[in-house]
Scaffold this active site. Structure first.
Site, mmCIF file in Angstrom:
data_model
loop_
_atom_site.group_PDB
_atom_site.id
_atom_site.type_symbol
_atom_site.label_atom_id
_atom_site.label_comp_id
_atom_site.label_asym_id
_atom_site.label_seq_id
_atom_site.Cartn_x
_atom_site.Cartn_y
_atom_site.Cartn_z
ATOM 1 C CB THR A 153 1.851 -10.088 15.572
ATOM 2 O OG1 THR A 153 2.708 -11.221 16.003
ATOM 3 C CG2 THR A 153 0.514 -10.680 15.011
ATOM 4 C CB CYS A 177 -2.224 -16.893 23.610
ATOM 5 S SG CYS A 177 -3.561 -18.052 24.413
ATOM 6 C CG ASP A 228 -1.443 -7.030 -1.989
ATOM 7 O OD1 ASP A 228 -2.330 -6.376 -2.049
ATOM 8 O OD2 ASP A 228 -1.253 -7.832 -1.034
ATOM 9 C CB SER A 235 -1.457 -11.319 -0.577
ATOM 10 O OG SER A 235 -2.091 -10.090 -0.219
ATOM 11 C CB THR A 239 0.961 -4.100 6.461
ATOM 12 O OG1 THR A 239 -0.432 -3.843 5.881
ATOM 13 C CG2 THR A 239 1.490 -2.487 6.675
ATOM 14 C CB THR A 260 -0.909 0.161 1.344
ATOM 15 O OG1 THR A 260 -1.841 -1.095 0.979
ATOM 16 C CG2 THR A 260 -1.750 1.311 1.223
HETATM 17 N N1 ASP Z 1 -2.432 -5.738 0.784
HETATM 18 C C1 ASP Z 1 -1.309 -4.719 0.908
HETATM 19 C C2 ASP Z 1 0.149 -5.471 1.090
HETATM 20 O O1 ASP Z 1 0.152 -6.383 2.060
HETATM 21 C C3 ASP Z 1 -1.368 -4.000 2.337
HETATM 22 C C4 ASP Z 1 -0.548 -3.092 2.689
HETATM 23 O O2 ASP Z 1 0.442 -2.982 2.178
HETATM 24 O O3 ASP Z 1 -0.554 -2.575 3.808
HETATM 25 O O4 ASP Z 1 0.741 -5.442 0.395
#
Ligand code: ASP
Length: 338
Positions: free
Chosen positions: A162, A274, A57, A59, A89, A14
């Site tokens: 995390t 946890c 991204d 992911s 993130t 992002t």
């Molecule tokens: N989907 C984005 C990523 O991890 C979210 C982000 O950057 O915050 O690339």
């Protein structure tokens, strides 16, 4: 005195979005970083940048891309005082953990950062995060021999972090280890919390074995699911996410399934569901059988650190499962409280 030098490795996420004249968001080319963050023009360090061949991204992050990031840093290691990795993130804590295990004897900071809102948006948290990450990576006030995440005023040990919020600007937390630095009017470094400075030369590990799985327990989980995971073709290791301080169903079918897997040479690592606290094998009767059959307790490690550490150790020592088992129960880069 010459300026300190920082290399930015841009992977996507992002943070790297800017608005075009029509208002839509596009990944920006890093050579436009000064347009996106004009404050950097007056900084007291020199910045260079490298962009991964395709901006993703996070992911879509993979172990192969971890190797690409690591090689960029390795090839430039002697020419820079610190490194900033711009990263989405979503999987940042996995990448930070993986890099921490890849870099043995690291003596310079590698700081990952990103943002919840794109740099090109008015309220973006990205400007602050980038500027602080660069300050940390270039500072002469402290030398941080660690892979870290800087996010919303805190510097965390990467393999303790995390992603805890998909909404708030303070998206990351380190539940089991204090932050390494805090940004206020000044950036305050807590040097007593840093890993010790290495005395040996840098080594970079580049092999991952992805034949691993995470098995999350839930009340009602049955033999079909557990056996399907444990009998996945080629499986070398599994992280079981257990309850509380490392407890799992005591039913014979469950223990027998784990026992059979361990006898086939599969490594089974016990990590708690946890967020805070640790696995303590044998604290309850509900973990005694797992201890008896050879399930390894992983203390207060995060799930991100556990799975990346398992892939890294299996990749590095493919013929020495016993060594992998021993190293999984120990802290390699400050990821477990001992
Ligand atoms: N989907 C984005 C990523 O991890 C979210 C982000 O950057 O915050 O690339």
């Amino acid at each position: 005195m010459h300026n300190n030098r920082v290399l930015i490795v841009y992977t996507g996420g992002t943070i790297g979005m800017v608005q075009d004249e029509n208002g839509s968001l596009h990944p920006f080319a890093l050579d436009r970083i000064y347009d996106a963050v004009p404050q950097l023009r007056s900084c007291e360090y020199d910045i260079d940048s490298v962009t991964l061949p395709s901006i993703i991204d996070s992911s879509d992050m993979t172990p192969n891309l971890w190797v690409s990031i690591a090689e960029i840093i390795e090839n430039n290691y002697n020419d820079y005082d610190g490194f900033v990795v711009l990263h989405g993130t979503d999987t940042m804590a996995y990448t930070a953990s993986a890099l921490s295990f890849m870099f043995k004897n690291l003596s310079k900071p590698i700081v990952l950062t990103g943002s919840q809102l794109p740099l090109g948006m008015l309220r973006s948290d990205g400007r602050e995060n980038i500027i602080c990450a660069l300050e940390v990576a270039s500072t002469r006030l402290a030398t941080i021999p660690e892979v870290c995440i800087f996010f919303e005023n805190h510097l965390y040990r990467g393999n303790r972090s995390t992603k805890q919020s998909a909404e708030n600007f303070d998206a990351f937390e380190s539940y089991n280890y204090p932050s390494l630095a805090k940004a206020g009017i000044n950036i305050t470094f807590k040097e007593h919390l840093f890993l010790p400075m290495p005395t040996e030369p840098l080594q970079v590990r580049k092999h991952f074995d992805t034949r691993v799985a995470i098995l999350k327990l839930f009340p009602g989980i049955g033999p079909e699911v557990v056996n399907a995971v444990l009998n996945a073709p080629g499986l070398q290791g599994v992280v079981i996410e257990t309850y509380g301080s490392g407890n799992a169903p005591t039913g014979e079918w469950f223990i027998n399934a784990l026992d059979a897997a361990i006898r086939r040479g599969i490594i089974v690592l016990n990590v708690t569901q946890c967020k805070a606290g640790a696995v303590k094998m044998r604290q309850y009767a509900a973990s005694c059988d797992m201890d008896r059959i050879g399930v390894i307790g992983a203390g207060d490690i995060t799930i991100e650190a556990a799975i990346t550490k398992m892939m890294c150790l299996l990749g590095e020592y493919p013929d020495n499962k016993e060594h992998v088992r021993v190293r999984l129960s120990q802290s390699l880069r400050g990821e477990i409280t001992e």
